[in-house]
Structures are given as structure tokens and as C-alpha cells.
Design an enzyme around this catalytic site. Structure first.
Site, PDB file in Angstrom:
ATOM      1  N   HIS A 174      21.217  44.311  10.876  1.00 48.82           N
ATOM      2  CA  HIS A 174      22.320  44.635  11.803  1.00 48.82           C
ATOM      3  C   HIS A 174      22.044  44.018  13.192  1.00 48.82           C
ATOM      4  O   HIS A 174      22.089  44.725  14.199  1.00 48.82           O
ATOM      5  CB  HIS A 174      22.521  46.160  11.915  1.00 48.82           C
ATOM      6  CG  HIS A 174      23.864  46.520  12.508  1.00 48.82           C
ATOM      7  ND1 HIS A 174      24.521  47.701  12.218  1.00 48.82           N
ATOM      8  CD2 HIS A 174      24.681  45.835  13.365  1.00 48.82           C
ATOM      9  CE1 HIS A 174      25.666  47.738  12.894  1.00 48.82           C
ATOM     10  NE2 HIS A 174      25.778  46.621  13.596  1.00 48.82           N
ATOM     11  N   ARG A 180      31.193  46.251   8.493  1.00 55.27           N
ATOM     12  CA  ARG A 180      30.415  47.470   8.256  1.00 55.27           C
ATOM     13  C   ARG A 180      30.059  47.548   6.777  1.00 55.27           C
ATOM     14  O   ARG A 180      30.818  47.089   5.912  1.00 55.27           O
ATOM     15  CB  ARG A 180      31.212  48.717   8.650  1.00 55.27           C
ATOM     16  CG  ARG A 180      31.250  49.005  10.142  1.00 55.27           C
ATOM     17  CD  ARG A 180      29.895  49.408  10.696  1.00 55.27           C
ATOM     18  NE  ARG A 180      29.932  49.700  12.121  1.00 55.27           N
ATOM     19  CZ  ARG A 180      29.627  48.841  13.086  1.00 55.27           C
ATOM     20  NH1 ARG A 180      29.265  47.602  12.789  1.00 55.27           N
ATOM     21  NH2 ARG A 180      29.651  49.207  14.356  1.00 55.27           N
TER      22      ARG A 180
END
Ligand code: NAP
Length: 310
Positions: free
Chosen positions: A273, A225
Site C-alpha cells: 500500500h 482498495r
């Protein structure tokens, strides 16, 4: 009959609906825009829903997170701690993320960013290739995805170390554990891979002191993350050349703002992502099983531990 609410801006509603309803005809899948009677919804399959969305469904018994990292749900204060959150980590997600890391580990090992820059400058720069056994990779996080990724890197011939909170043993992977990454793990890593979840403990973990403990010329792959990285510290380490290159798939703000320095930094490769995604055909059975268990009051698999935060 029971109703499953589906919400995702990334995953295709119709494909998921068809796969789940074919697997379990007693489940009706409805989208947020066409949810029907709110009281009929007993389960939700969601990726990053807007905060407060799930509060609208008074009979919700379980939330299935359409992915491994449930941090967006954990940040929503309107989701009560008593509502179970199940992580969906199917074979497709594990394989695609592991492939992503293998792809960029090989690219970094073979100095592909430097070769691409040399081509752009029309420079014939010979960089001697070396065997994978001469590159040591440190994988932070040895969970469902991190563990498989470490195994694949080892199978490719890399020297692989792994770090997790709790002790574990893995063939071909030198395992470390504890609350902070050990010196030996950091100082030996030629490539550091982050596959940790976003928690209070992992927030800002990759900062100047940690980057400074890496070997000069080490590289970073972040697929965990964005919150793990102190962005200014990463840019400083890249600008100084202490860090050779960073491959980033996840960011503090997504989509990455247009003006962000990462977009054009010569030592950064970034992707939107998209390291991994679950697959409806592979997950429909798991989703149906979780819903059946939840309606039957049985124990649920892959539940997020609210205290650990992942
Ligand atoms: N970029 C993408 O497309 C993408 C796709 C999928 C997942 N992800 C990210 O990858 C993360 C990992 O997925 P996963 O399925 O492998 O997760 P997981 O099964 O929950 O495993 C998490 C791992 O991190 C370790 N860990 C957690 N907190 C730690 C800490 N403070 N210090 C040291 N180790 C710690 C855990 O240690 P223990 O083993 O001791 O519990 C475990 O090994 C997800 O949370 C998500 O953020 C990204």
C-alpha cells in the site's frame, strides 16, 4: 488559537506539525498520545484512526482524511453522519499514484514479469517489444487520481478508456459511464486498472464473471482498495492463465497476513500500500484553509458524500 489532532501510523507527526504551524500559527497540532485538553480540539487530520478515537473530542467540527480514500472513517459507526469528512488529495498523492500505475503499466506492456521469470530460470526468451499504442488500458474510476492517471497513460501513447459513475469527457481518453462496467470497456482492456473507492457498489466488483469478460492474457493493476477483489476468483483466473499477471498495492487485510497466497504467487507483483502519499509542504495550506472555513461556518471543499460513500 485552535487545536488540530493528528493521527497516522504512516505519516511523520513532526513534519506535519511543523508544516501546518508554520503556515497557520493560530493552529496547534497535537498527537493522539499528547492531545491535551480534549475540548480544545476542533479539527482532526487522520489516516485510519482506531474506531472510536474521534468520539473523545466533543468539539470536533471537521475531520480531514490524510489521503483520498476515506473508507476507514466511513466504517467507524461512532463518527456521526453530520460530522464533515474532507479528503486530502494533494499534488504529491496524485503524482505518486499516477507514477505507480504508469510504472507497472509499462512493465506489464513490456512483459517484465515474464522476462524476470525467464532470467531466474536462466532462459534466453525473446519477447517481441511492441509500441504502447498497441496496448489498451481500461481505468476504473476517473476522479482526482484516476483522471490524472488516465491522462498520463494516454500521454505515454497507450490507448486509454475510462469508466466512472457519471458521464465525463476527457481529451485522449474514451469515457464510459454507468453503474456497471460496460462490455466494450472490459472486453477491449489489455490492462485493467482499479482506481475506484471502497463503497458498497465497488465491493467484490472484480470477481470471476468480470475477470472472465477480460481478454485472455489481460493483466490487472489494483491501486483502489482490496475490497474490490474477490481473492479466490483472482487466484483462479491467474492459475488458469486467463489473467496474465496482477499488480496489487491494496488488500482486504493490511498488512497482508504472512500465510496469504498472494505473497508467493508467480503471477502476482505486490507492494505494501505504498503507491502514493500526501506531502506536508503541499497540503499545509489546504489543511489550514479547511480549518478556517470550518470555524467560520463556510462550505468545505472535497467533502465525502456520505450517500455515495466516497
Ligand atoms: N494505493 C494507494 O496508495 C492509494 C492512494 C490514493 C488513493 N487510492 C484509492 O484510489 C481511490 C480513488 O481516488 P480518487 O482521488 O481518484 O477518488 P475520487 O476523486 O473520489 O474519484 C472516484 C472515482 O470513482 C468513480 N466511482 C465511484 N463509485 C463508482 C461506481 N460504483 N461505479 C463507477 N465509478 C465509480 C467516481 O465516479 P464519478 O466521477 O462519476 O463520481 C470517480 O470517477 C481512493 O478512493 C482510494 O481508495 C489509493
Amino acid at each position: 488559537m485552535t487545536t488540530l489532532l493528528f493521527h497516522s501510523d504512516l505519516d511523520d507527526f513532526t513534519t506535519w506539525k511543523e508544516a501546518i504551524e508554520r503556515t497557520a500559527p493560530s493552529i496547534t497540532v497535537r498527537s493522539t498520545q499528547d492531545a491535551g485538553a480534549l475540548e480544545a480540539v476542533t479539527a482532526a487530520l487522520v489516516w485510519a484512526p482506531p474506531p472510536g478515537l474521534l468520539r473523545r473530542f466533543p468539539n470536533l467540527k471537521v475531520v480531514i482524511n490524510l489521503g483520498a480514500g476515506a473508507d476507514s472513517l466511513l466504517r467507524d459507526p461512532t463518527i456521526p453522519p453530520s460530522l464533515p469528512i474532507v479528503r486530502l488529495t494533494d499534488r504529491a498523492l496524485i503524482d505518486t499514484v499516477a507514477d505507480y500505475v504508469l510504472l507497472y503499466a509499462l512493465a506489464l506492456h513490456r512483459r517484465q514479469p515474464e522476462l524476470a521469470a525467464a532470467q531466474r530460470a536462466q532462459q534466453w526468451t525473446f519477447l517481441p517489444p511492441t509500441p504502447t499504442a498497441m496496448t489498451r488500458i481500461g481505468v476504473m474510476g476517473l476522479g482526482a487520481i484516476g483522471g490524472e492517471t488516465a491522462r498520463r497513460l494516454a500521454a505515454q501513447g497507450f490507448k486509454v478508456m475510462g469508466w466512472a459513475r457519471r458521464p465525463r469527457e476527457m481529451t485522449g481518453v474514451e469515457c464510459f459511464h454507468g453503474l456497471a462496467p460496460p462490455d466494450l470497456f472490459l472486453t477491449q482492456s489489455d490492462i485493467l486498472v482499479n482506481l475506484l473507492p471502497a463503497t458498497a457498489q465497488t465491493e467484490n466488483l472484480i470477481d470471476s464473471p468480470l475477470l472472465g469478460r477480460l481478454k485472455p492474457g489481460a493483466a490487472l493493476i489494483n491501486v483502489g482498495r482490496g475490497s474490490a477483489i474477490v481473492e479466490a476468483d483472482l487466484l483462479a483466473a491467474l492459475d488458469m492463465g486467463h489473467l496474465r499477471h496482477a499488480v496489487l498495492d491494496v488488500f482486504r487485510t493490511e498488512p497482508l497476513p504472512d500465510s496469504h497466497a498472494f505473497w508467493t504467487h508467480p503471477r502476482i507483483t505486490l507492494t505494501p500500500h505504498n503507491a502514493g502519499l500526501c506531502h506536508p509542504e503541499l497540503s499545509a495550506g489546504f489543511v489550514a484553509d479547511v480549518i478556517a472555513r470550518s470555524l467560520g461556518g463556510e462550505a468545505l471543499p472535497s467533502c465525502v458524500d456520505r450517500i455515495a460513500g466516497y
